[in-house]
Scaffold this motif. Structure first.
Motif, PDB file in Angstrom:
ATOM      1  N   GLN A 138       0.816  -1.206   0.000  1.00 44.04           N
ATOM      2  CA  GLN A 138       0.000   0.000   0.000  1.00 44.04           C
ATOM      3  C   GLN A 138       0.856   1.266   0.000  1.00 44.04           C
ATOM      4  N   ILE A 139       2.086   1.145   0.524  1.00 36.99           N
ATOM      5  CA  ILE A 139       2.977   2.305   0.543  1.00 36.99           C
ATOM      6  C   ILE A 139       3.359   2.694  -0.885  1.00 36.99           C
ATOM      7  N   GLY A 140       3.173   1.776  -1.819  1.00 43.31           N
ATOM      8  CA  GLY A 140       3.396   2.125  -3.215  1.00 43.31           C
ATOM      9  C   GLY A 140       2.511   3.266  -3.674  1.00 43.31           C
ATOM     10  N   SER A 141       1.336   3.412  -3.041  1.00 38.75           N
ATOM     11  CA  SER A 141       0.429   4.505  -3.407  1.00 38.75           C
ATOM     12  C   SER A 141       1.027   5.875  -3.096  1.00 38.75           C
ATOM     13  N   PRO A 142       1.439   6.161  -1.847  1.00 38.29           N
ATOM     14  CA  PRO A 142       2.055   7.477  -1.614  1.00 38.29           C
ATOM     15  C   PRO A 142       3.384   7.664  -2.326  1.00 38.29           C
ATOM     16  N   ILE A 143       4.171   6.578  -2.471  1.00 36.01           N
ATOM     17  CA  ILE A 143       5.429   6.717  -3.219  1.00 36.01           C
ATOM     18  C   ILE A 143       5.133   7.108  -4.660  1.00 36.01           C
ATOM     19  N   GLY A 144       4.134   6.450  -5.247  1.00 35.32           N
ATOM     20  CA  GLY A 144       3.728   6.813  -6.607  1.00 35.32           C
ATOM     21  C   GLY A 144       3.247   8.244  -6.685  1.00 35.32           C
ATOM     22  N   THR A 145       2.533   8.685  -5.657  1.00 37.25           N
ATOM     23  CA  THR A 145       2.060  10.069  -5.615  1.00 37.25           C
ATOM     24  C   THR A 145       3.231  11.048  -5.503  1.00 37.25           C
ATOM     25  N   ILE A 146       4.192  10.713  -4.629  1.00 40.69           N
ATOM     26  CA  ILE A 146       5.365  11.578  -4.466  1.00 40.69           C
ATOM     27  C   ILE A 146       6.131  11.697  -5.779  1.00 40.69           C
ATOM     28  N   LEU A 147       6.337  10.558  -6.448  1.00 38.66           N
ATOM     29  CA  LEU A 147       7.086  10.578  -7.708  1.00 38.66           C
ATOM     30  C   LEU A 147       6.328  11.333  -8.801  1.00 38.66           C
ATOM     31  N   SER A 148       5.009  11.093  -8.883  1.00 41.50           N
ATOM     32  CA  SER A 148       4.238  11.735  -9.952  1.00 41.50           C
ATOM     33  C   SER A 148       4.039  13.224  -9.672  1.00 41.50           C
ATOM     34  N   SER A 149       3.581  13.559  -8.456  1.00 35.75           N
ATOM     35  CA  SER A 149       3.396  14.973  -8.125  1.00 35.75           C
ATOM     36  C   SER A 149       4.739  15.699  -8.083  1.00 35.75           C
ATOM     37  N   GLY A 150       5.770  14.997  -7.557  1.00 36.70           N
ATOM     38  CA  GLY A 150       7.107  15.584  -7.546  1.00 36.70           C
ATOM     39  C   GLY A 150       7.629  15.824  -8.948  1.00 36.70           C
ATOM     40  N   GLY A 151       7.325  14.884  -9.848  1.00 31.16           N
ATOM     41  CA  GLY A 151       7.741  15.055 -11.241  1.00 31.16           C
ATOM     42  C   GLY A 151       7.078  16.251 -11.878  1.00 31.16           C
ATOM     43  N   PHE A 152       5.765  16.391 -11.676  1.00 26.96           N
ATOM     44  CA  PHE A 152       5.058  17.543 -12.230  1.00 26.96           C
ATOM     45  C   PHE A 152       5.528  18.845 -11.575  1.00 26.96           C
ATOM     46  N   PHE A 153       5.668  18.815 -10.251  1.00 27.71           N
ATOM     47  CA  PHE A 153       6.096  20.019  -9.527  1.00 27.71           C
ATOM     48  C   PHE A 153       7.496  20.433  -9.976  1.00 27.71           C
ATOM     49  N   GLY A 154       8.400  19.443 -10.117  1.00 21.59           N
ATOM     50  CA  GLY A 154       9.763  19.738 -10.545  1.00 21.59           C
ATOM     51  C   GLY A 154       9.815  20.325 -11.943  1.00 21.59           C
ATOM     52  N   MET A 155       9.024  19.738 -12.873  1.00 19.23           N
ATOM     53  CA  MET A 155       8.997  20.274 -14.235  1.00 19.23           C
ATOM     54  C   MET A 155       8.401  21.671 -14.265  1.00 19.23           C
ATOM     55  N   LEU A 156       7.351  21.900 -13.475  1.00 20.01           N
ATOM     56  CA  LEU A 156       6.737  23.224 -13.422  1.00 20.01           C
ATOM     57  C   LEU A 156       7.740  24.260 -12.919  1.00 20.01           C
ATOM     58  N   TYR A 157       8.529  23.870 -11.927  1.00 17.63           N
ATOM     59  CA  TYR A 157       9.543  24.770 -11.363  1.00 17.63           C
ATOM     60  C   TYR A 157      10.672  25.023 -12.363  1.00 17.63           C
ATOM     61  N   LEU A 158      11.083  23.981 -13.082  1.00 19.09           N
ATOM     62  CA  LEU A 158      12.233  24.094 -13.984  1.00 19.09           C
ATOM     63  C   LEU A 158      11.924  24.860 -15.263  1.00 19.09           C
ATOM     64  N   VAL A 159      10.754  24.625 -15.848  1.00 15.98           N
ATOM     65  CA  VAL A 159      10.486  25.176 -17.185  1.00 15.98           C
ATOM     66  C   VAL A 159       9.440  26.282 -17.184  1.00 15.98           C
ATOM     67  N   GLY A 160       8.713  26.482 -16.071  1.00 13.84           N
ATOM     68  CA  GLY A 160       7.695  27.523 -16.036  1.00 13.84           C
ATOM     69  C   GLY A 160       6.353  27.039 -16.566  1.00 13.84           C
ATOM     70  N   GLN A 161       5.319  27.843 -16.298  1.00  9.38           N
ATOM     71  CA  GLN A 161       3.951  27.425 -16.618  1.00  9.38           C
ATOM     72  C   GLN A 161       3.732  27.195 -18.111  1.00  9.38           C
ATOM     73  N   ASP A 162       4.201  28.117 -18.963  1.00  7.71           N
ATOM     74  CA  ASP A 162       3.928  28.009 -20.399  1.00  7.71           C
ATOM     75  C   ASP A 162       4.572  26.765 -21.002  1.00  7.71           C
ATOM     76  N   ASP A 163       5.844  26.532 -20.716  1.00  2.51           N
ATOM     77  CA  ASP A 163       6.520  25.357 -21.267  1.00  2.51           C
ATOM     78  C   ASP A 163       5.995  24.066 -20.628  1.00  2.51           C
ATOM     79  N   PHE A 164       5.573  24.151 -19.376  1.00  7.07           N
ATOM     80  CA  PHE A 164       4.980  22.967 -18.745  1.00  7.07           C
ATOM     81  C   PHE A 164       3.707  22.570 -19.476  1.00  7.07           C
TER      82      PHE A 164
END
Length: 441
Positions: free
Chosen positions: A168-194
């Protein structure tokens, strides 16, 4: 009560080596982490970008409902996958099916990241997205149930709740990786490029993650319980018919026990991300951060609740966890509706943490409802039918919010109803479960 003619247990359980148990639980965890990473990428993208990339409309609610409808389609496909892979898992083995499902999930996720949008290929874009979502849903239909089962069947009976909580811990880990991935890309490239291309990177990243998962999962051995059935020639030749005929009560109660952990989670994450950005006009970054922090706290909640399930029994944890979730539903949505960043994050983290309590022990509860020879089929049908209902939760919440002047009350009311259904299941679980020496129900 359902008859047990086709769901009896073997006379004696094979000896358990707990060092093997830990390795199997870790392998199951890694696989489910990838599963939920891929699936949560889709749910977050459904709220953030799919409504603009694949479902073009001047009305944001119409575009969002089209996006959430695609999310729901994946859940509709899950029971079909549950029937197919569940029956195969009870016939040919848990490990073989787990290898197939994880490949299907990883490859489809990578392809979604490469899919042209509506502006490039028109109507073909949402059609292809729906098709990939269906394939992903079929594979997910056999993945979680198999991972939990192989962890449980390799664990000592008295510690099944503890080890069933690990996948079941795979659920929050998956959330951390997916939300972290989106958050990281949003931070790196900005809203328009995201919005233009950055959202694709986390999807494409599923391919190397799949390779790692295959390497770890390939070292799994078949569960001793199922291996004993194979050796004795006692495997079930018609597991679907046996489960539907003899265990329909178990399916209904099991569905309710799993409903809060799945549907409630999508309400607090996917729907809240949409509601927060489109209605409350909060930033993507704030809501992704809320999802990320909620997932971190969820890991601790899952570990704690798994230990409570081992100590008091899964049914009691499900009962009191459902009650607690119903009690915090309105405060959670009030906090989110305040638009105050600290309260928004607090509302999301508390909501996810509380609904994760029954989710932690749902694997132990569901596996106890079905005997070894039909367990994969029974758990897959039960969990994925709950998933179908859950997949429509963001869609229903979005429609009700729009119909009620953008009020948060429909979201809170849905969470209360789902929580009560899960709490009620905790009352009926012990009477429908297969009793084994050393296991608390």
């Amino acid at each position: 009560m359902a008859t047990r003619a086709s769901t009896h247990q073997p006379a004696a359980s094979p000896a358990i080596d707990e060092s093997v148990t830990r390795k199997v639980a870790l392998a199951a965890l890694v696989g489910t982490a990838l599963e939920w990473y891929d699936f949560f990428l889709f749910t977050t993208a459904a709220a953030l970008v799919f409504n603009a990339q694949f479902f073009v409309s001047h009305d944001p609610f119409i575009a969002a409902m089209g996006s959430f409808a695609t999310l729901a389609v994946g859940f509709v496909a899950r029971p079909i996958g549950g029937f197919i892979f569940g029956a195969l898992g009870d016939k040919v083995g848990r490990k073989k099916i787990l290898m197939v499902t994880i490949v299907g999930i990883g490859i489809v996720t990578g392809l979604i990241g490469l899919l042209p949008n509506y502006m490039s290929i028109g109507l073909a874009a949402p059609i292809l997205l729906v098709a990939l979502r269906i394939i992903q849903g079929l594979a997910v239909g056999g993945e979680w149930s198999g991972a939990v089962i192989i962890a449980v069947e390799n664990a000592p009976v008295s510690k099944r709740a503890r080890y069933a909580a690990l996948p079941q811990i795979g659920s929050p880990i998956g959330t951390i990786l997916s939300s972290g991935g989106f958050f990281g890309m949003l931070y790196l490239v900005g809203q328009d490029d995201f919005d233009a291309w950055g959202w694709r990177i986390p999807f494409i990243a599923a391919i190397p993650l799949l390779a790692i998962s295959l390497w770890i999962r390939g070292r799994l051995s078949e569960s001793p319980e199922f291996a004993a059935l194979m050796e004795s020639g006692e495997t079930e030749h018609a597991p679907i018919r046996g489960v539907l005929k003899n265990s329909w009560r178990q399916i209904l109660v099991g569905m309710c026990s799993a409903l809060l952990g799945i549907g409630g989670f999508y309400l607090i994450t996917s729907f809240v991300v949409f509601y927060g950005t489109k209605v409350l006009h909060l930033s993507y970054g704030l809501l992704l951060m809320g999802t990320l922090l909620a997932a971190v706290l969820e890991i601790g909640a899952l570990i704690w609740a798994g230990r409570m399930g081992e100590k008091f029994g899964p049914s009691k944890v499900i009962l009191w966890g459902g009650i607690a979730s119903a009690l915090v539903a309105v405060p959670v949505f009030l906090a989110i509706d305040s638009r105050i960043p600290a309260l928004v994050i607090a509302g999301m983290t508390v909501g996810v943490a509380v609904l994760s309590v029954p989710y932690a022990v749902s694997g132990a509860a569901l596996t106890s409802l079905f005997a070894t020879k039909v367990r994969y089929t029974g758990v897959a049908i039960t969990s994925n039918t709950a998933g179908v209902i859950s997949g429509f939760v963001p869609l229903i919440a979005t429609a009700l919010v729009a119909a009620n002047g953008n009020s948060f009350w429909p979201g809170a009311a849905i969470l209360v109803v789902v929580s009560i259904l899960t709490a009620l299941s905790g009352i009926f679980l012990p009477g429908l479960s297969i009793k084994e020496e050393g296991m608390k129900l």
